[in-house]
Each structure stands twice: as C-alpha cells, then as structure tokens.
Design a protein around this motif. Sequence first.
Motif, PDB file in Angstrom:
ATOM      1  N   ARG A 130      -2.395  -7.566   1.828  1.00 23.67           N
ATOM      2  CA  ARG A 130      -1.944  -6.714   1.272  1.00 23.67           C
ATOM      3  C   ARG A 130      -1.951  -7.804  -0.036  1.00 23.67           C
ATOM      4  NH1 ARG A 130      -1.601  -1.069   1.981  1.00 23.67           N
ATOM      5  NH2 ARG A 130      -0.943   0.064   0.492  1.00 23.67           N
ATOM      6  N   ASP A 131      -1.639  -7.577  -1.286  1.00 25.15           N
ATOM      7  CA  ASP A 131      -0.979  -8.678  -2.442  1.00 25.15           C
ATOM      8  C   ASP A 131       0.747  -8.730  -2.465  1.00 25.15           C
ATOM      9  OD1 ASP A 131       0.604  -5.829  -2.705  1.00 25.15           O
ATOM     10  OD2 ASP A 131       0.393  -5.751  -4.799  1.00 25.15           O
ATOM     11  N   VAL A 132       0.552  -9.254  -0.678  1.00 25.05           N
ATOM     12  CA  VAL A 132       2.813  -9.588  -0.788  1.00 25.05           C
ATOM     13  C   VAL A 132       2.212 -11.126   0.376  1.00 25.05           C
ATOM     14  CG1 VAL A 132       4.619  -9.229   1.000  1.00 25.05           C
ATOM     15  CG2 VAL A 132       3.452  -7.091  -0.375  1.00 25.05           C
ATOM     16  N   GLU A 157      -3.456  -3.908   7.223  1.00 32.10           N
ATOM     17  CA  GLU A 157      -3.690  -3.149   6.438  1.00 32.10           C
ATOM     18  C   GLU A 157      -3.478  -1.569   6.780  1.00 32.10           C
ATOM     19  OE1 GLU A 157      -5.208  -5.152   2.859  1.00 32.10           O
ATOM     20  OE2 GLU A 157      -4.696  -7.060   3.755  1.00 32.10           O
ATOM     21  N   VAL A 176      -0.267   0.143   6.754  1.00 32.95           N
ATOM     22  CA  VAL A 176       0.098   0.595   6.186  1.00 32.95           C
ATOM     23  C   VAL A 176      -0.185   1.938   4.955  1.00 32.95           C
ATOM     24  CG1 VAL A 176       0.913  -0.687   3.672  1.00 32.95           C
ATOM     25  CG2 VAL A 176       1.099  -1.874   5.578  1.00 32.95           C
ATOM     26  N   CYS A 229       5.632  -4.213   3.247  1.00 34.43           N
ATOM     27  CA  CYS A 229       4.870  -3.651   1.980  1.00 34.43           C
ATOM     28  C   CYS A 229       5.348  -2.420   2.119  1.00 34.43           C
ATOM     29  CB  CYS A 229       3.581  -3.500   2.591  1.00 34.43           C
ATOM     30  SG  CYS A 229       2.417  -4.696   2.726  1.00 34.43           S
ATOM     31  N   ARG A 253       8.843  -2.023  -0.301  1.00 29.98           N
ATOM     32  CA  ARG A 253       8.594  -2.027  -1.386  1.00 29.98           C
ATOM     33  C   ARG A 253       8.162  -1.330  -1.980  1.00 29.98           C
ATOM     34  NH1 ARG A 253       3.039  -5.625  -3.439  1.00 29.98           N
ATOM     35  NH2 ARG A 253       2.526  -3.493  -1.842  1.00 29.98           N
ATOM     36  N   ASP A 254       7.239  -0.196  -1.582  1.00 29.92           N
ATOM     37  CA  ASP A 254       6.343   0.846  -1.489  1.00 29.92           C
ATOM     38  C   ASP A 254       7.215   2.040  -1.790  1.00 29.92           C
ATOM     39  OD1 ASP A 254       4.229  -0.566  -2.031  1.00 29.92           O
ATOM     40  OD2 ASP A 254       3.253   0.041  -0.913  1.00 29.92           O
ATOM     41  N   ASN A 313      10.887 -11.111  -0.414  1.00 30.12           N
ATOM     42  CA  ASN A 313       9.980  -9.685  -1.361  1.00 30.12           C
ATOM     43  C   ASN A 313      10.751  -8.961  -2.076  1.00 30.12           C
ATOM     44  OD1 ASN A 313       6.711 -10.187  -1.006  1.00 30.12           O
ATOM     45  ND2 ASN A 313       7.724 -11.388   0.993  1.00 30.12           N
TER      46      ASN A 313
END
Length: 268
Positions: free
Chosen positions: A97-99, A115, A118, A157, A160-161, A187
């Motif tokens: 993803r963007d990680v 992905e 997630v 992910c 983080r989200d 992260n």
Amino acid sequence: LFQPGLQSQAPALTVAMATRVSKLRSRLHRLFSKVGVPDPGASAKYLLAHCIGQRTLTREHSRLELTAQQLSKLTGLCNRRLQREPLQYILGEWYFRDVSLVMRAPVFIPRPETEKLVDLAKQCWSAVGASSSHPHSLSRPRLFSEVCTGSGAVSVCLLRDLPQAHCLAIELLPEACHLTWENCHRNGVSNRLHLINASLATPGLLGRAPPLSLIVANPPYVPELDMRQLQPEVTFESPVALRGGGIGGLGVIVQLMDFADARLATGG
C-alpha cells in the motif's frame, strides 16, 4: 523445476556497459527477459532507481549518467536478480500500500493481492464495532489477531488505520517475528503490538487474553507435492510460510478455523 545448483548458469552482468539510465534500463530489460525473470521491466526500473537513491524512475532521470560507484553497485544487484533472488530482498525495502517495509529473506514477501485483505479486515472491523452492544465497548481497547504475520505488512496497515486497535500477532518463524517488530516500530505502531512466536497448535495459546474482535490471516496453503513446482523466486522464502501441510495443503487453515472458534468474540 528450479534447481539452485544451476543458478550459476545465468549470464552475469559486467560493468562494461552503457552508463546513461535510459540505455541501461533498456539493456537490463532485455537481459532479464532473456533469462525468464518475471516482469523484467519492473526489475530494471527499481534496481536502477535504487542505485541513484530514488524510489522509482521518472522521465527526468532518463538522461542521468551513473557514476562508476553506482554502476558497480548496479552490477552486483543485477547479478543477484539474474540468480532469481526476489527484488524485494535485493532492495531490502518494499512498499505495501503506502507503507514502507523492511524486507529480508527468508520472510514471506507480501503479494499485491494481500492489500485486498487489509480492506476487507477494515470493513469487518467497522461492522463489528457498529454491532457491539456492550456499554463500555467504546472505552475498551479492541483486539484483533493476525495469524501467520510474516513481515507484519497487514498488522502495520491495520494498526496505522485503526488507532484504537491493538494487535496480537502470531508467527512461527523467528526471523519473521523480528521483522514484524522492526516494521511496526519503523511505522510508529509497535506500542500496540503484542507479538507471539508460536504455532497455532501451541496448547493454551493466548492464555487469558480477552476475546478477539477480528482474526485476519494469509496462511500457507501450498500442498507438499506442489512445492517443487514453484517459481525460482519463491524458493528463497521459508517453506514455513508456504507449505500448508495436511490434506491438500489445508493443515494450517484447519488449525486457524479451530483457533477462531475458540478465541473469536461473539459477533466477531
């Protein structure tokens, strides 16, 4: 069938070549194609970008000339790719993803299709939260478990989200446990990670931990007979992350279903 002993037959790259990025990219693409490297264009692009200190190549980079030091570095990296070592291991870093994730052999490399896992997990997490009728549910830390954690891509992910979530990560391979912790720390989510180096079959796993709101997993499922037919790149990954065991490779999945039956909260 991939035979590691035959790796040395791949043509070696030498420094006696062009130095401009655009020409190097074309030559590497042809060379990787010739020896059967999957997606040769991506290998050429990312290895070149890595050597000039970039994440990827843009049109502005095409006229750059590599220095002797950069060209020497590129030679070494490309020779590893010619031996079919995965691009992610060669670069030592990969984006999921963007990680940004650190990647090292023999830890399982997250595939692009993971992905979607997630996104599905986040939808399920929201649904469980919306359906909870416990009067203190919003004030209590909610817990999910990622089983067969690998590099920690999914856990990172989700943590983080989902800022209110805590994760119980379960992973059998010690190298993967170290990498999961490293990526969570990298992260900024390691303070909500609880990592367990164990098998799902471990008696009393999780002890008195509260019920889980969600269990997410990308478990190994490759049958034993199919292990010999995998791409050369996959042989660099640990068999623990690939071999499902049991009938038809479903051994770990059966354990996962039993684990979910025992640990998943009502409505989870």
